[in-house]
Motif scaffolding. Structure first.
Motif, PDB file in Angstrom:
ATOM      1  N   GLN A  61      15.773 177.516 141.261  1.00 29.76           N
ATOM      2  CA  GLN A  61      15.377 178.039 139.730  1.00 29.76           C
ATOM      3  C   GLN A  61      16.369 178.808 138.627  1.00 29.76           C
ATOM      4  N   LEU A  62      16.803 179.297 139.461  1.00 27.10           N
ATOM      5  CA  LEU A  62      17.651 180.265 138.842  1.00 27.10           C
ATOM      6  C   LEU A  62      19.117 179.247 138.807  1.00 27.10           C
ATOM      7  N   GLU A  63      19.090 178.468 139.558  1.00 25.85           N
ATOM      8  CA  GLU A  63      20.643 177.012 138.652  1.00 25.85           C
ATOM      9  C   GLU A  63      20.015 176.012 137.315  1.00 25.85           C
ATOM     10  N   LEU A  64      18.460 176.093 137.545  1.00 23.97           N
ATOM     11  CA  LEU A  64      17.992 176.062 136.435  1.00 23.97           C
ATOM     12  C   LEU A  64      18.622 176.775 134.919  1.00 23.97           C
ATOM     13  N   LEU A  65      18.508 177.957 135.390  1.00 26.02           N
ATOM     14  CA  LEU A  65      18.139 178.982 134.056  1.00 26.02           C
ATOM     15  C   LEU A  65      19.872 179.458 134.460  1.00 26.02           C
ATOM     16  N   ALA A  66      20.919 179.293 134.795  1.00 23.09           N
ATOM     17  CA  ALA A  66      21.899 179.331 134.929  1.00 23.09           C
ATOM     18  C   ALA A  66      22.607 178.339 133.842  1.00 23.09           C
ATOM     19  N   GLU A  67      22.056 176.645 134.215  1.00 27.14           N
ATOM     20  CA  GLU A  67      21.999 175.471 133.301  1.00 27.14           C
ATOM     21  C   GLU A  67      21.606 175.908 132.139  1.00 27.14           C
ATOM     22  N   LEU A  68      20.294 176.020 132.231  1.00 24.72           N
ATOM     23  CA  LEU A  68      19.657 175.929 130.867  1.00 24.72           C
ATOM     24  C   LEU A  68      21.001 177.197 129.903  1.00 24.72           C
ATOM     25  N   THR A  69      21.394 178.350 130.586  1.00 23.61           N
ATOM     26  CA  THR A  69      22.188 179.009 129.036  1.00 23.61           C
ATOM     27  C   THR A  69      23.221 178.678 129.141  1.00 23.61           C
ATOM     28  N   GLU A  70      23.861 177.933 130.244  1.00 20.77           N
ATOM     29  CA  GLU A  70      25.070 177.496 129.286  1.00 20.77           C
ATOM     30  C   GLU A  70      25.084 176.427 128.454  1.00 20.77           C
ATOM     31  N   SER A  71      23.870 175.698 128.922  1.00 25.83           N
ATOM     32  CA  SER A  71      24.141 174.421 127.755  1.00 25.83           C
ATOM     33  C   SER A  71      23.142 175.159 126.472  1.00 25.83           C
ATOM     34  N   LEU A  72      22.189 175.724 126.847  1.00 25.37           N
ATOM     35  CA  LEU A  72      22.118 176.425 124.791  1.00 25.37           C
ATOM     36  C   LEU A  72      23.374 177.168 124.478  1.00 25.37           C
ATOM     37  N   ALA A  73      24.030 177.946 124.988  1.00 27.27           N
ATOM     38  CA  ALA A  73      24.880 178.869 124.827  1.00 27.27           C
ATOM     39  C   ALA A  73      26.255 177.750 123.837  1.00 27.27           C
ATOM     40  N   ALA A  74      26.095 176.506 124.683  1.00 22.36           N
ATOM     41  CA  ALA A  74      27.549 175.221 123.789  1.00 22.36           C
ATOM     42  C   ALA A  74      27.051 175.192 122.233  1.00 22.36           C
ATOM     43  N   THR A  75      25.947 175.370 122.046  1.00 21.76           N
ATOM     44  CA  THR A  75      25.641 174.484 120.720  1.00 21.76           C
ATOM     45  C   THR A  75      24.606 176.062 119.642  1.00 21.76           C
ATOM     46  N   MET A  76      24.349 175.757 118.357  1.00 24.23           N
ATOM     47  CA  MET A  76      24.760 176.831 117.297  1.00 24.23           C
ATOM     48  C   MET A  76      23.383 175.266 116.384  1.00 24.23           C
ATOM     49  N   ASP A  77      23.344 174.250 116.558  1.00 25.25           N
ATOM     50  CA  ASP A  77      22.984 173.547 116.461  1.00 25.25           C
ATOM     51  C   ASP A  77      20.823 173.866 116.983  1.00 25.25           C
ATOM     52  N   VAL A  78      19.660 174.273 116.305  1.00 25.70           N
ATOM     53  CA  VAL A  78      18.583 174.877 116.569  1.00 25.70           C
ATOM     54  C   VAL A  78      17.871 173.408 117.148  1.00 25.70           C
ATOM     55  N   GLU A  79      18.167 172.185 116.729  1.00 24.06           N
ATOM     56  CA  GLU A  79      17.678 171.021 117.055  1.00 24.06           C
ATOM     57  C   GLU A  79      18.292 170.652 118.446  1.00 24.06           C
ATOM     58  N   GLU A  80      19.666 170.828 118.335  1.00 25.43           N
ATOM     59  CA  GLU A  80      20.142 170.248 119.746  1.00 25.43           C
ATOM     60  C   GLU A  80      19.928 170.953 120.777  1.00 25.43           C
ATOM     61  N   ALA A  81      19.582 172.474 120.369  1.00 20.98           N
ATOM     62  CA  ALA A  81      19.446 173.689 121.434  1.00 20.98           C
ATOM     63  C   ALA A  81      17.707 172.763 122.224  1.00 20.98           C
ATOM     64  N   MET A  82      17.167 173.055 121.299  1.00 21.82           N
ATOM     65  CA  MET A  82      15.386 172.409 121.282  1.00 21.82           C
ATOM     66  C   MET A  82      15.570 171.184 122.587  1.00 21.82           C
ATOM     67  N   ARG A  83      16.033 169.707 121.976  1.00 22.52           N
ATOM     68  CA  ARG A  83      16.216 168.525 122.774  1.00 22.52           C
ATOM     69  C   ARG A  83      17.123 169.123 124.369  1.00 22.52           C
ATOM     70  N   ARG A  84      18.401 169.879 124.239  1.00 18.18           N
ATOM     71  CA  ARG A  84      18.751 170.033 126.025  1.00 18.18           C
ATOM     72  C   ARG A  84      18.206 171.001 126.072  1.00 18.18           C
ATOM     73  N   LEU A  85      17.035 171.843 126.007  1.00 16.70           N
ATOM     74  CA  LEU A  85      15.896 172.846 126.680  1.00 16.70           C
ATOM     75  C   LEU A  85      15.203 171.645 127.397  1.00 16.70           C
ATOM     76  N   GLY A  86      14.215 170.493 126.604  1.00 19.12           N
ATOM     77  CA  GLY A  86      13.256 169.716 127.052  1.00 19.12           C
ATOM     78  C   GLY A  86      13.879 168.858 128.319  1.00 19.12           C
ATOM     79  N   ASP A  87      15.005 168.137 127.402  1.00 18.51           N
ATOM     80  CA  ASP A  87      15.794 167.459 128.654  1.00 18.51           C
ATOM     81  C   ASP A  87      16.069 168.676 130.398  1.00 18.51           C
ATOM     82  N   ILE A  88      16.554 169.079 130.289  1.00 19.96           N
ATOM     83  CA  ILE A  88      16.657 170.586 131.820  1.00 19.96           C
ATOM     84  C   ILE A  88      14.933 170.173 132.026  1.00 19.96           C
ATOM     85  N   VAL A  89      14.467 171.097 131.353  1.00 19.94           N
ATOM     86  CA  VAL A  89      12.735 171.302 131.950  1.00 19.94           C
ATOM     87  C   VAL A  89      12.331 170.237 132.130  1.00 19.94           C
ATOM     88  N   THR A  90      12.246 169.390 131.784  1.00 22.34           N
ATOM     89  CA  THR A  90      11.571 168.293 132.685  1.00 22.34           C
ATOM     90  C   THR A  90      12.328 167.486 133.661  1.00 22.34           C
TER      91      THR A  90
END
Length: 591
Positions: A177-206
């Protein structure tokens, strides 16, 4: 003595040996990357030493030794104070100004967030160190606090892993779960577009936490109505269903408002063991209910998306598992809560980024000249910011009539595409105007004088430019122009042919003045022609030669010769390959 026995035991359990620690190194790397700090360190404070559990940027031999005496520790002040320490200049802090690290590694600015063990005891700090004075921003402080909590989780996991086999299995699960959170943090930090951040969040969570999810964000100030909805399923074959679910959910404000209200009231995730009888009862739309049934609606959980700045829920995440899977565990609830917090940070960063882009673009356009109305001449101009970055830069255009009846036109590009470049552009444009207005010298002489002015006034400008003077003559128009390292002007003739006005290259503006004056090229142009000046963002492509971009622009100009000026500008702007740079475009139709 800093470390009491419980703390001492906690530190020793997680600092065995001098082997580099990948997990903590990764967190230190995130600090280094995300807030641009030269040094990021995960420090654990023992009774008589400080251990560098993870580090990026520390010099040798400290990086290899991974420990130092407490005399060298800034983090011990976090342990003593029991709270985050934020210092713009440690040399001005009575507690820290005698620390040898100021001299040995040039440590000047420091921020450290507490790392705690399962008993709530502070065992160290996640630190960011800069080598010059620095005022840490609220978003940087919030991010370091979030990452410190990740470190605290890792500390707790390691202590629990040593207790028993059951604790070991729990720790392994939490580590994932920590790796998931680290991956999520790194992925979300790489974009400033909210829609793209939502898509990345969904991919990682699922991929790691739930079978499918719905992310709903409220975009209005009161957070009353979700303006953005995204849905993702772990099964790619359900993509069409998820797209339709997001569309329906966005229109069903009552259902989504209920989701947000549910988590806002409790301030933490809301778990449901039996999704059919509880969570599905919230869905009033028949088609929406059918889609969720096909997706598999078993155990579910609603997680708040919390803004770290506004301290309230700005949205919600619905996590759902198929009926054949067990209910979400307490550990998964904790992970989901962390997902919501990181999503909130991404939303806040996106909001601030949009605000900054808007302010920057308003600034840029305020610096650009309103085109004059000149008899016998039709002027059209466009400015487009780069698609990435601050939405502001140093590209500019200008046109103004001279007292003698001639018209001066110019296009230029100051090095860089940020606020500083825009400010320098404003200075340069005003110098061009002030230098050229009311003078009858040729463009080459005007640019020579501009070189001297930039040097004498110490304006920190480095720029390319084309400056041209247009006069009427017996055959139509005479155009004299000078080119300072800029892409060549194009001329569309009345018969549809396009000329590329190549001239021998001359240096950029802002370089030390030369002994040789700049030259002026002269062309005689028939009435009905169109002169096109532009910046390199319209034709440059990393994968092609500049000549290819100019040829492409010439072809579009030729194919659209009969179009009105505004339409022609639009077609020419479509030539830009990737919009990785600003674009300024000026069309001069000589009627």
């Amino acid at each position: 003595m800093l470390a009491d026995p419980p703390r001492l035991r906690s530190v020793r359990r997680i600092t065995a040996g001098p082997v580099p620690d990948d997990a903590f190194n990764r967190v230190a790397m995130l600090v280094h990357k995300l807030i641009d700090a030269p040094i990021g360190v995960v420090c654990l404070v023992d009774e008589d030493r400080q251990v560098l559990a993870g580090q990026v940027g520390m010099p040798e031999p400290m990086a290899s030794a991974r420990e130092m005496p407490l005399t060298h520790s800034f983090s011990r002040h976090v342990v003593v104070a029991g709270e985050m320490q934020v210092v713009a200049d440690v040399r001005a802090d009575p507690r820290m100004r005698d620390n040898p690290m100021i001299r040995e590694i040039g440590a000047i600015a420091y921020v450290g967030a507490p790392i705690v063990d399962p008993d709530g005891l502070i065992v160290g700090a996640l630190c960011a160190i800069d080598q010059e004075p620095r005022v840490w921003t609220p978003s940087e402080i919030a991010l370091i606090g979030e990452l410190a909590e990740v470190c605290s989780s890792e500390v707790c996991l390691r202590i629990a892993r040593s207790a028993a086999e059951e604790a070991r299995r729990a720790a392994e699960s939490a580590h994932h779960q920590l790796e998931l959170l680290a991956e999520l943090t790194e992925s979300l930090a790489a974009t400033m577009d909210v829609e793209e951040a939502m898509r990345r969040l969904g991919d990682i969570v699922t991929a790691a936490l739930a079978d499918w999810c719905v992310v709903a964000l409220a975009d209005d100030p009161g957070g009353r109505g979700p303006a953005r909805v995204s849905a993702t399923h772990c099964d790619p074959d359900r993509a069409a269903d998820m797209a339709r679910l997001a569309e329906l959910a966005a229109g069903s404000h009552a259902d989504l408002q209920a989701m947000i209200r549910a988590v806002r009231a409790r301030g933490r995730p809301v778990r449901s063991v039996d999704g059919d009888t509880e969570m599905r009862s919230r869905i009033s739309d028949a088609e929406l209910s059918e889609i969720t049934a096909r997706a598999g609606f078993g155990a579910s959980m609603i997680v708040p998306v919390v803004s770290p700045v506004r301290r309230r829920a700005v949205g919600a995440i619905l996590l759902v598992n198929r009926p054949d899977r067990p209910a979400f565990s307490a550990a998964e609830e904790w992970t989901a809560a962390e997902v919501g917090r990181r999503a909130g940070l991404a939303v806040e960063n996106g909001r601030l980024y949009r605000e900054q882009r808007h302010v920057a673009e308003v600034l840029q356009r305020s610096l650009l000249t309103e085109l004059p109305v000149i008899p016998g001449m039709e002027l059209h101009a466009r400015y487009l910011p780069a698609q990435h970055g601050a939405a502001v830069g140093g590209d500019w255009y200008d046109a103004f009539a001279q007292p003698d009846g001639s018209v001066v036109v110019a296009v230029g590009d100051v090095t860089g595409h940020d606020i500083e470049a825009a400010a320098t552009m404003g200075q340069l444009r005003n110098l061009v105007r002030g230098d050229a207005y009311g003078r009858d010298e040729e463009p080459g002489a005007l640019l020579t004088a501009l070189d001297q002015a930039l040097h004498g006034l110490r304006v920190p400008a480095s720029a390319t430019a084309v400056l041209a003077r247009v006069r009427t003559c017996w055959s139509g128009y005479e155009v004299g122009f000078a080119n300072a390292g800029h892409p060549p002007p194009l001329l569309l003739l009345p018969d549809g042919q396009v000329q590329v006005w190549w001239v021998p290259p001359e240096p950029l503006l802002g370089l030390p003045p030369r002994d040789e004056p700049r030259t002026t090229a002269r062309r005689f142009v028939p009435a009905g022609s169109t002169l096109v000046l532009y910046t390199d963002g319209l034709v440059e492509d990393r994968e092609q030669l500049l000549d290819d971009g100019i040829a492409r622009l010439s072809a579009v100009l030729r194919e659209n010769a009969a179009r009105p000026g505004d339409e022609l500008c639009a077609r020419l702007l479509e030539v830009a390959p990737h919009r990785s740079d600003d674009i300024a475009l000026l069309l001069v139709r000589l009627t």
